[in-house]
Every structure is written in C-alpha cells, then in structure tokens.
Write an enzyme that holds these catalytic residues in place. Structure first.
Site, mmCIF file in Angstrom:
data_model
loop_
_atom_site.group_PDB
_atom_site.id
_atom_site.type_symbol
_atom_site.label_atom_id
_atom_site.label_comp_id
_atom_site.label_asym_id
_atom_site.label_seq_id
_atom_site.Cartn_x
_atom_site.Cartn_y
_atom_site.Cartn_z
ATOM 1 N N CYS A 112 15.262 -18.145 2.727
ATOM 2 C CA CYS A 112 14.861 -19.519 3.031
ATOM 3 C C CYS A 112 14.537 -19.654 4.510
ATOM 4 C CB CYS A 112 15.890 -20.536 2.552
ATOM 5 S SG CYS A 112 17.362 -20.688 3.499
ATOM 6 N N GLY A 153 -0.995 -8.904 -7.009
ATOM 7 C CA GLY A 153 0.401 -8.648 -6.641
ATOM 8 C C GLY A 153 0.999 -9.751 -5.787
ATOM 9 N N MET A 154 0.312 -10.159 -4.763
ATOM 10 C CA MET A 154 0.834 -11.213 -3.902
ATOM 11 C C MET A 154 0.205 -12.557 -4.239
ATOM 12 S SD MET A 154 1.703 -9.399 -0.341
ATOM 13 C CE MET A 154 0.350 -8.374 0.201
ATOM 14 N N GLN A 181 5.249 -0.131 7.012
ATOM 15 C CA GLN A 181 4.892 -1.532 6.709
ATOM 16 C C GLN A 181 5.889 -2.430 7.455
ATOM 17 O OE1 GLN A 181 2.656 -3.414 6.064
ATOM 18 N NE2 GLN A 181 2.793 -4.661 4.260
ATOM 19 N N GLN A 219 -6.995 -15.496 -2.025
ATOM 20 C CA GLN A 219 -6.229 -14.257 -1.951
ATOM 21 C C GLN A 219 -6.810 -13.166 -2.843
ATOM 22 O OE1 GLN A 219 -1.979 -13.813 -1.476
ATOM 23 N NE2 GLN A 219 -1.764 -15.961 -0.901
ATOM 24 N N GLY A 238 0.835 -1.196 0.000
ATOM 25 C CA GLY A 238 0.000 0.000 0.000
ATOM 26 C C GLY A 238 0.868 1.242 0.000
ATOM 27 N N ARG A 266 -4.637 -10.060 -15.343
ATOM 28 C CA ARG A 266 -3.902 -10.672 -14.244
ATOM 29 C C ARG A 266 -3.469 -12.097 -14.592
ATOM 30 N NH1 ARG A 266 -4.142 -7.647 -9.406
ATOM 31 N NH2 ARG A 266 -4.437 -5.499 -10.107
ATOM 32 N N TYR A 291 -5.916 -16.685 4.232
ATOM 33 C CA TYR A 291 -4.510 -16.333 4.035
ATOM 34 C C TYR A 291 -4.232 -14.856 4.312
ATOM 35 C CZ TYR A 291 0.274 -16.840 2.659
ATOM 36 O OH TYR A 291 1.644 -16.862 2.703
ATOM 37 N N LEU A 350 -14.605 -8.296 -6.515
ATOM 38 C CA LEU A 350 -15.641 -8.113 -7.549
ATOM 39 C C LEU A 350 -16.970 -8.712 -7.082
ATOM 40 C CD1 LEU A 350 -16.473 -7.356 -10.508
ATOM 41 C CD2 LEU A 350 -15.826 -9.702 -11.127
HETATM 42 N N1 LIG Z 1 -0.873 -12.784 5.351
HETATM 43 C C1 LIG Z 1 0.008 -12.622 4.409
HETATM 44 O O1 LIG Z 1 1.204 -12.801 4.633
HETATM 45 C C2 LIG Z 1 -0.469 -12.250 3.044
HETATM 46 C C3 LIG Z 1 0.370 -12.489 1.973
HETATM 47 C C4 LIG Z 1 -0.113 -12.196 0.717
HETATM 48 C C5 LIG Z 1 -1.374 -11.655 0.537
HETATM 49 N N2 LIG Z 1 -2.175 -11.403 1.593
HETATM 50 C C6 LIG Z 1 -3.506 -10.849 1.369
HETATM 51 O O2 LIG Z 1 -4.038 -11.424 0.193
HETATM 52 C C7 LIG Z 1 -4.841 -10.480 -0.510
HETATM 53 C C8 LIG Z 1 -4.365 -10.351 -1.956
HETATM 54 O O3 LIG Z 1 -3.175 -9.566 -2.046
HETATM 55 P P1 LIG Z 1 -2.689 -9.012 -3.460
HETATM 56 O O4 LIG Z 1 -1.501 -8.152 -3.222
HETATM 57 O O5 LIG Z 1 -2.536 -10.164 -4.391
HETATM 58 O O6 LIG Z 1 -3.938 -8.107 -3.895
HETATM 59 P P2 LIG Z 1 -4.389 -7.598 -5.348
HETATM 60 O O7 LIG Z 1 -5.450 -6.588 -5.082
HETATM 61 O O8 LIG Z 1 -3.202 -7.232 -6.154
HETATM 62 O O9 LIG Z 1 -5.060 -8.901 -6.012
HETATM 63 C C9 LIG Z 1 -6.374 -9.358 -5.735
HETATM 64 C C10 LIG Z 1 -6.861 -10.116 -6.977
HETATM 65 O O10 LIG Z 1 -8.125 -10.698 -6.719
HETATM 66 C C11 LIG Z 1 -8.947 -10.564 -7.901
HETATM 67 N N3 LIG Z 1 -10.346 -10.646 -7.497
HETATM 68 C C12 LIG Z 1 -11.063 -9.712 -6.816
HETATM 69 N N4 LIG Z 1 -12.303 -10.139 -6.620
HETATM 70 C C13 LIG Z 1 -12.407 -11.350 -7.184
HETATM 71 C C14 LIG Z 1 -13.463 -12.275 -7.299
HETATM 72 N N5 LIG Z 1 -14.672 -12.049 -6.776
HETATM 73 N N6 LIG Z 1 -13.212 -13.438 -7.947
HETATM 74 C C15 LIG Z 1 -11.995 -13.679 -8.483
HETATM 75 N N7 LIG Z 1 -10.964 -12.824 -8.418
HETATM 76 C C16 LIG Z 1 -11.175 -11.664 -7.742
HETATM 77 C C17 LIG Z 1 -8.538 -9.216 -8.453
HETATM 78 O O11 LIG Z 1 -8.860 -9.123 -9.824
HETATM 79 C C18 LIG Z 1 -7.036 -9.197 -8.188
HETATM 80 O O12 LIG Z 1 -6.285 -9.682 -9.257
HETATM 81 C C19 LIG Z 1 -4.756 -9.195 0.259
HETATM 82 O O13 LIG Z 1 -5.887 -9.075 1.086
HETATM 83 C C20 LIG Z 1 -3.490 -9.370 1.083
HETATM 84 O O14 LIG Z 1 -3.487 -8.587 2.271
HETATM 85 C C21 LIG Z 1 -1.735 -11.702 2.848
#
Ligand SMILES: NC(=O)c1ccc[n+]([C@@H]2O[C@H](COP(=O)([O-])OP(=O)(O)OC[C@H]3O[C@@H](n4cnc5c(N)ncnc54)[C@H](O)[C@@H]3O)[C@@H](O)[C@H]2O)c1
Ligand SMILES: NC(=O)c1ccc[n+]([C@@H]2O[C@H](COP(=O)([O-])OP(=O)(O)OC[C@H]3O[C@@H](n4cnc5c(N)ncnc54)[C@H](O)[C@@H]3O)[C@@H](O)[C@H]2O)c1
Lengths: 552, 552
Positions: free
Chosen positions: A403, A169-170, A123, A256, A46, A194, A315, A267
C-alpha cells in the site's frame, strides 16, 4: 526443473531471522506461484533474475544459512562474491546488479557479458528479493488512476471511464485497478485469449461483442455510477482513431500495449493474428516497420484527445518515442504517468511500500491490514484499497501486502508490526520493502524522473545516496541496480528491505530506515524545487541545509 | 578570493573528531598550498572540485560543525542536501558526485547541468576530501616504475634508463619517481619553463643542452650505476622516432604529454611554441589535427620500441586512442600501465593508502613513518620510499604520507596509529584514506580495469559494493563518483576515509574498514580469475563463496 518454495513457520533454517528473511525472500521470488519462469531463475520483467544461475543460488543459500549476526554477504549480479565481518546494525546482504560503466551500458555489451556468465539482469525487485507478484502492478496502476481522478475530477471517478488498450501481463491489471478506483474502463485487446484470461480471474468484468455494445454498457454505467470494465476485441490503432472521429469522448486515455517491443508487442493495423505470428518469424523488420506506423496512428489519436482537453498519459510503454521515431514530432505533447500523476505523491515520499509475512500465514497479513487501518484511521482511499485487495487479489507465494504510504507513516507501521511480532500477535517476523520505483530511489529520465522541474532528470547521485543512507541506517539488505524498467543505459535505482523480528534493536533500525528512506525522496524533490516536497519537509522537520532558510 | 586553511591543533571547531576530520579535510583540499585553483574551488584534475560553490561550502561547514555523533550528512555533487539520524557506527558523511544515468553520461550533458548549478565534477579525491597534493602522484609513478623493474629487470633498475616526455603538473613527478626507484631517465619537454620548474624543485637532476649530451650523461650513469634524471628541450614526436632510427635503446618507454587534450596538451611536430599558442586561439581545430598526426608519429615510434622487446606502456594519457583515431590500427599493441604493472599489486589489495595528521604537526607524520617501519620491518622498498619521501617531498597543507600497502597491512597500521593517538604519542587524530584508483574501488575500462582476464572491464557492480561495504563497516566518510581520471562515461569509483580518534570504538571500525576495503579488491580480482588474488585470498582466509572450493 527444480521447484523452489520458501520455508514457512517459525523454524529457522538459517542462524537467525535477519538471515532467514533474505533466504525465504530469495526462495519466494523463485516460487512457481510468483516467478514467470522459475526454471531459468527469471522472476519478472523479461529476464529479471533472482540469482545468476543455480550454482550461485545454491552458494547464496549456503552462505545465508551460515551467516553470523555480524557478517555481511556481498552479491554481484546474482553471484555471492564474499562474506565480510561488519556489525549487528549493518545490513546482512549488500547487492549490486547489472551495473555497467556508462559508455558500455548497452544491451549488446550486457548480453555479451550475460552469455559469458559474468552478469545478470536484476530488473527492480527480482534481483533484490522483494517481488510479490501481480499485487504490486494492480496497485501501481490503481494509484495512477486515483491520482488522475484527484487531479481532474475532484477525487471522484464515479460515472467516469478510461479508454486504454492491452490486457497482457501487466496491462491486464488495468480494468481491476480502474474499477477499484471507481472508474469504468474500455480496454481494447487484439488477442481473444488475453480477454478470456482476465474474465476468468475476474480482473475484467465483461466482454462486449463490438464497440457500440461496449459504449452502451459504459453509457449505462455513467448513469448508474456503478463502475464496470469492458473488454473489446480489436486493434487499438484502428479503434482509438475511429472513436476520436466519432466524437466519442472518454474521461481519460492511456495505453498498455507492448509498444516498447515492436517485434512482438504491437499488432500492425489491418493484420490478422496469424499474419502477425507468421511475419515475426519470416520478416521481423517488416513487422517493426508496420507496427511503428500503426502505433504512430494510435498516438496521433491520443494527441487528438489531448488537444480536446481529455487527460491523456503514457504508461511507461515508450509509445511516444515510437511515434516520434516515425515522424510524429509532437508525440511528447502528452506526459508520462509519473510527471502527470505520481510525482505529487513522490514529493511526499509516498510510493509502493510493501510487506511480507514470513510465517506464510495469511492471517498475519490480515492482522497487519487491520493495524494499518487502526494507525491511519482517516484515509478512506487506503482503507478501500486494503479491503478490495483482500477481497479481489490472491496471494502468490508468501502472503504479502502493498500500500502506498509516505514519510511519517512508514516508520509508524514498521514499528507497530515489529511490536506485533514481539507480542506474539503475529506468528513470525515481517519483512518490509518497496519497489525501486519510489520517491528517492531512482533516476530514470524516461520514466520516474521525466521532466523534473529543475532539469535534473539524469542526475543519479540520488539513488546512490539513498542506498548508502539505507546501509548506514541499518537496513537488512540494500541493493543498487541499473537498467530496470526501461532497459540498459536508461536508469539507476536502489532497493531496501528491513526485517521486523520483534527485537528492540530491530525497532531502532526500522524507525531509522523507514524514516530516512522516504525522506531522501522528499529531499530529492525539494531540491528540485517542488513546493509540495518543501512543504512536506517542513511539516516533518527535515534538516535540509540548502532549503533550511526557506523552511525556517 | 577567500583563502581557506584547515584549523590545526587539538581545539575542536566541530562537536567531535569524527566531524572535525571531514571539516579539516574539506578545508585542506582548498588550501592554496594544495588546490590548483582554490578561488574556483578546484582542487585538481581539470575541474575537480571540493564543493559545488561557496554557498554550498559554507553550508557544509555549518552542517559539519553542528553534526551530532549519530547523524549523517548527505552531499550530492558538492551540495549538502540533508542531515539524517543514523547511529554511531555509521559514516558521518556520505557523498555522491557527478553521477549520471548512463545514456546521459556525456561531457555535453554534464557541462549543461554544471552551468545551471546542478552538478559538480568530483574527480577522485577532490570531491571526496582526501587529496594530499603531489606526493600521491610521485608515489603512483614511482610504484609503476618499481613494478616495471620487478617484471623486466629482476627488481633492479640500477644502470637502467627510461625514455619519456612531459614535465607538466603530473608528468613532472616522473624524474623524481624514477631516480627514487633507482633508474635514470631521459625526459623530453617542449617548454623551457617546465624544465626549469622541475630543476628548481629538485624533481629533475639536470638539463642537457642537446640529445647527444643527454645520451652521454645516461651512458655514464649506466656505468656508474648512479641514477640521474636528464631533461632535454624538444618535441617528443621528433625525438622519439629519431632515437629509434638511431638504434638508441632505452630500457623502458612511456609518455606523459597531455595527449588526452589535443587542443592544449600536445605540441605539433615542427611548430614553435609561439605558433602553438597563437593557433590555439585562432584555429583550435587545426591544432587538433596537427597534434593528432604528430602524436601518431610518436606512438608509431613507441610501437617500434615495443616490437624490439623494450617494455613500453601508456601512462593513462590516452595517447594510444589518439593514434588509433589517426589510423594507427595497432596502437593498442602496447599495454596501459595498470594491466602491465599495477594489476599484480591490486591482486593483493595493494594501492595508494595514505594518511593525514590533523594536528598539522609534521612530527606526527614522522612518528607514523617510524611506526610503519617498525610494523613492516622486512620491506626495504617501503623503507626506501618513506625515507626518500621525507627527504625529497615537501608537505602541502596538512602533513600527510602515502605508501602502497595492501590487505593484511592496512588495518595493522590503522590500529597502531589509533593506539598512538590514544596514548598521546601523536598530538591529534589521524585521518586514513586512499585514492579511488585502488584495487576494489574502481571500474574504468580504459585504465584501472583495462583488459581484465575474464573481460569484465566494464562491470561496475564492484565499486558500488565497495562503497556499500565500507558504509556498513563504519567508515567515517564514503563517496561514489563517476568520470574521474578518464572523463564522463568512462569510469565509476568509490572513496573511503576513516578517522583514528584513539577510542576503542574507532579501533573496531578501523579494523573492519581497513580489512574489508582492500579485501573487496582481492575478491574482485580473484573473481576475475587472477591466480595472485586467489592465492592472497587464501593466505588471508577470505570467505569467497564461489572460490571457496578452490581455496579449500
Ligand atoms: N511504467 C510502468 O510501471 C509500467 C507498468 C506496467 C506496464 N508497463 C508497460 O506496459 C506495456 C504492457 O506490458 P505487459 O506486461 O502487459 O505486456 P504484454 O506484452 O504482456 O501485453 C501487451 C498486450 O497488448 C496487446 N496488443 C498488442 N498490440 C495491440 C493492438 N494494436 N491493439 C490492441 N491490443 C494490442 C497484446 O495482445 C498483449 O495482450 C509494456 O510496454 C510495459 O513496459 C509499464
Ligand atoms: N593514469 C594516471 O594515473 C595518470 C597520472 C598522471 C598523469 N596522467 C596523464 O598524463 C598526462 C600529463 O599530465 P600532466 O598533469 O602532467 O599534464 P600537463 O598538461 O601539465 O603537462 C604536459 C606536458 O607535456 C608537454 N608537451 C606537450 N606536447 C609535447 C611534445 N610534443 N613534446 C614534448 N613535450 C610536450 C607540455 O609542455 C607539458 O609540460 C595527462 O594526459 C594525464 O591525464 C595519468
């Protein structure tokens, strides 16, 4: 725009390696290859920044260049606020980012201070200068899947598949992390771009035109045992409940999508992408309401799988809370990923250990890869990770490796790397650090410390002690942050970095820091009553006064 | 009951002085002469404890006795949780008490954890083992009055008088603190026993039978210029408004009733003591309602004096908030004591510096008193304090002294004391510390950081950096606390203690710690834009990267 890139090679721009290291790592965090939005000094997460603003960045650089071997620079939310005389075994930089007195620990108050130039969101590894790009995300996800396999499938994910959604992204790391762990994956994603991006970077193997084709590919993989990741375009709130109704049974389920951000991240069911984009502008509150209701359907289906005995876990995207807020009172029936899979690792001090070659030469990392295998010969999982990481993950910025290793291993690796620097086997010093998401370094009741055995989820004495002990042990830089991962008010956590410059003095510090740091994690989990942690403390001869009798 | 008393003299019960010191100071905090409720391990401040329970106390004592010169003991909310190898220049003890992740930083959650044995309230110097009894309170109050005199009366309180209320545990220090500052005082107290106690201990000079007699005594003092403190039995909510109506004009107004605790701390208007005690049992909510309304009347009268131009200030009992909650919307028109009087001191790193003679011999303190006068010959205010403290304040537990000095003085005193230990002039080592209520060590928006010039009241990066830097500088023990002074959620703060054992190594550490610790306070206030602090930083040659240009 003023692109920043860390110097490479052996010529120092600071007075010595212990200050050259934070200088290069600060710059590396802002390298356009590494940072998400370097012009705004945003590294990831963010608005996770490396410095408060460009003026602060410049003054930090000046201060590091001038810093003597017995001086320490203080950074307050990305701003350099003082240089003080300490001693050679003390850290060269001490950082505190985004910390607010609890009653004022809200995004509202933070944003107000941020606007007025008084604060910065750090962060986790953004403000503490040890972010290494997406390699860290791939491995965190990978370890989660591997541990899930250990728990439910005897450590063998061959022929198994995971159902999930989100290739952002993640989340985009999921398919690669799964296949590296030996599992197949079906990943639902609503945006074609994506899916294409993950195909292009080879994080995702194939896209299926529809769900039945996808299921056929997975059935085939189940037979051959060769892991494959399949993307399919669609809405998870539609497809996951459908699959449940059709009795399609994955071997594990997670998600995720960005359910933590209902305006931009999820969405709504039945909406087109155009409508979604349009409504975000015109009526964000309507988007939130629709997205929340859809996520609730999604979670209900996840609960259905949970009830059937399929391993299901959150997650870290807060989707359980979203569903709970929409009236799904049993949303928290399935666990978060930490209590489900990561905690047993934390009990042994195992977490996201990482290092960076200040030379900039990939060969330095490859030599350390080989050294890790040599020193830990009997861990095929680790060897597999190192091989696949080398093969499939590109370096971003300075070459780095992550690792997951724990108490008893970290200091051995650190000492070996230091020795390799001393002998000239490596071209320049190595920087060793870790994520704040680690065993002893974080209190975060909705994530890392969810459902602690003794109910001590919210006790944040531990990360503070971790930072104080790392400072006392002679780490090169130490940081204390608030709000990382889960936002303002929800976490407190500490970072640590130590530099192997090849000297004897560094060896002594490396040995202490890389022992004590994971040891505080073992102590924290032993104190909470985890048997694995008490066992680990015993094996490693830790001196824990209140559990001494149990150990002896 | 198991009374605890610190060993005296030069025979060590631990392995060396750097661990003997925390051992004696922990025990001294629990000495029945020092602690409010030693059986419950309560030192002061409601439930501020020195250790979580007696088992933890015993294990801490064991651990300190065994601790080697290169080991560090970690204390988590009063419980000893680990011993780790560090080095000789590192602290021997690191403590974190009462810290909670912000969203869970409430008394409810804390009390729940406390009940389950998972937490302890550390208050400020209770959990960090450097409480020295009521001497600290006398001087804090004294400095406030003196500073008030400097601001409004050219440093001369001769012939002036202060109107206040409350002669309780801390408020009882007011009359002595006032007369020591040269001012007279009228103190309203509703309980005869409290007045009697202050007369018995000579903290209060006389009791007047009624308000008119009291005013005559004060009028007389105004003429003679000889300060006198007068107690009068009554209710402040009645008498303060009466005085305002009668045009009686004090030179300053404050209050130390326990308005922060409306069930037990503030007698409602028109109620007898019997009714008060009785109603507390039968209907505490009715007491709260009546007390709140009465305190509101009291504050309205204080506001009336404020409007007349009389210096009026809140002394940290939250009475403005109480009145505000009762609808007095302008309750915060008069300031708290820190922005009003203490902040200029904080800007120069001046705060409640204190030291303790581990020998137990009062002569050791008298020798240090003389040394302070010798080293700071030109500060009559300080000399006066030292003389009066010696004359009028009894030691409690180990002999100790407090005096407010700042950056540039603290390390000189520390070095001199260390030298006196080395030469044998003092019988045993000296322990030097301070309250957490100090210049660089606390973020507390309703008290120490109220109304900061730049609005950074709630930024708690500063106390965290203070603790990290003190650790890096080689303090003997360092602590990080939450909730002290103003309760859960409202503050974060750090403690530091350094031992002068007479060695060269100690001298180096003392010099660094007693310079760096107040210097972080100067830096914090300079960063907030206070001219006095920027000036002080300049005079002392501090290296503050972002204010460097201003200094240069
Ligand atoms: N706990 C952790 O260590 C950890 C690690 C990674 C990610 N996360 C969490 O995972 C989530 C994803 O992170 P990100 O960086 O990939 O976010 P992002 O916003 O880049 O990606 C989210 C994806 O979900 C898709 N999406 C949204 N609604 C959808 C739906 N109804 N059906 C199908 N696809 C849909 C979007 O098009 C997008 O590509 C975040 O909430 C993040 O905080 C947590
Ligand atoms: N900011 C600081 O550093 C600081 C220092 C000292 C005290 N305080 C605050 O001052 C307050 C007093 O502390 P304490 O330890 O003396 O408390 P205490 O409860 O021991 O004493 C309060 C006294 O006020 C008297 N009182 C109550 N209502 C009264 C009324 N209506 N009229 C006259 N007298 C009345 C009580 O009889 C009692 O003697 C507390 O709120 C404390 O937090 C703050």
């Amino acid at each position: 725009s003023r692109p920043v890139r860390a110097p490479r090679g052996t010529q120092l721009s600071a007075r010595h390696w212990l200050t050259e290291a934070p200088l290069r790592m600060l710059m590396n965090n802002l390298d356009p290859e590494v940072a998400e939005n370097p012009d705004e000094l945003v590294v990831y997460g963010g608005i996770g920044r490396a410095a408060r603003n460009w003026e602060c960045f410049d003054r930090i650089v000046d201060a590091l260049r001038a810093l003597k071997t017995d001086e320490t620079l203080l950074i307050q939310s990305g701003k350099p606020v003082g240089v003080f005389r300490t001693h050679e075994d003390a850290p060269r930089v001490l950082l505190a980012n985004s910390n607010l007195v609890p009653k004022w620990s809200t995004w509202e108050h933070f944003n107000e201070l941020d606007r007025r130039g008084l604060m910065m969101f750090g962060q986790m590894t953004a403000g503490s200068w040890i972010y290494i790009g997406s390699q860290g995300i791939v491995q965190g996800t990978h370890e989660t899947f591997v541990e899930m396999g250990r728990r439910h499938f005897n450590g063998n994910l061959k022929g198994k598949w995971v159902l999930t959604a989100g290739l952002g992204g993640m989340g985009g790391a999921q398919p690669l992390a799964a296949t590296m762990a030996g599992a197949s994956m079906l990943c639902i994603e609503c945006q074609p771009s994506r899916i294409q991006k993950r195909l292009d970077t080879r994080y995702l193997d194939v896209q299926a035109p529809d769900i039945d084709s996808a299921l056929r590919i997975l059935a085939n993989a189940e037979t051959t045992g060769k892991a494959v990741s399949v993307g399919v375009l669609g809405n998870a709130a539609q497809i996951v409940p459908d699959l449940l109704r059709r009795d399609v049974r994955p071997h594990a389920v997670t998600d995720q999508t960005s359910a933590h951000d209902l305006v931009n991240g999820y969405l709504p069911l039945g909406w087109s992408l155009d409508k979604w984009h349009d409504m975000r502008e015109r009526d964000p509150q309507a988007v939130v309401a629709a997205a929340r209701a859809s996520a609730a359907e999604h979670v209900k289906a996840m609960l259905g799988y949970h009830k059937l005995g399929v391993p299901v876990f959150d997650y870290g995207n807060n989707i359980r809370q979203v569903a709970f807020d929409a009236g799904v009172t049993n949303a928290f029936d399935f666990p978060g990923f930490v209590p489900a899979y990561i905690r047993p690792l934390f009990c042994r001090g195992i977490g996201p250990f990482r290092w960076v070659a200040l030379s900039g030469d990939p060969e330095d990392i490859y030599r350390t890869d080989a050294k890790v295998k040599e020193l830990i010969p009997d861990d095929p999982h680790l060897h597999r990770w190192l091989d696949m990481a080398r093969e499939r993950i590109q370096f971003q910025g300075l070459p780095a490796r992550i690792c997951w290793v724990g108490l008893g291993q970290r200091h051995r690796l650190g000492l070996a790397f230091n020795q390799m620097v001393a002998s000239g086997e490596l071209k320049a010093p190595i920087v060793i650090g870790r994520d704040h998401l680690d065993s002893g370094s974080v209190a975060s009741p909705n994530r890392e410390t969810e459902s602690m055995k003794d109910g001590s989820d919210a006790v944040s004495d531990w990360p503070l002690l971790n930072a104080l002990l790392n400072t006392a042990s002679g780490a090169t830089w130490v940081s204390l942050h608030h709000g990382g991962g889960v936002g303002m008010g929800y976490s407190q956590h500490a970072g640590v970095v130590i530099v192997c410059d090849g000297t004897e003095a560094a060896a002594r510090r490396v040995e202490r820091v890389l022992w004590n740091d994971p040891a505080t994690g073992v102590a924290r989990h032993a104190d909470a009553g985890y048997g694995e942690a008490i066992e680990c403390a015993k094996e490693n001869g830790l001196n824990l006064p209140m559990i001494g009798p149990m150990i002896g």
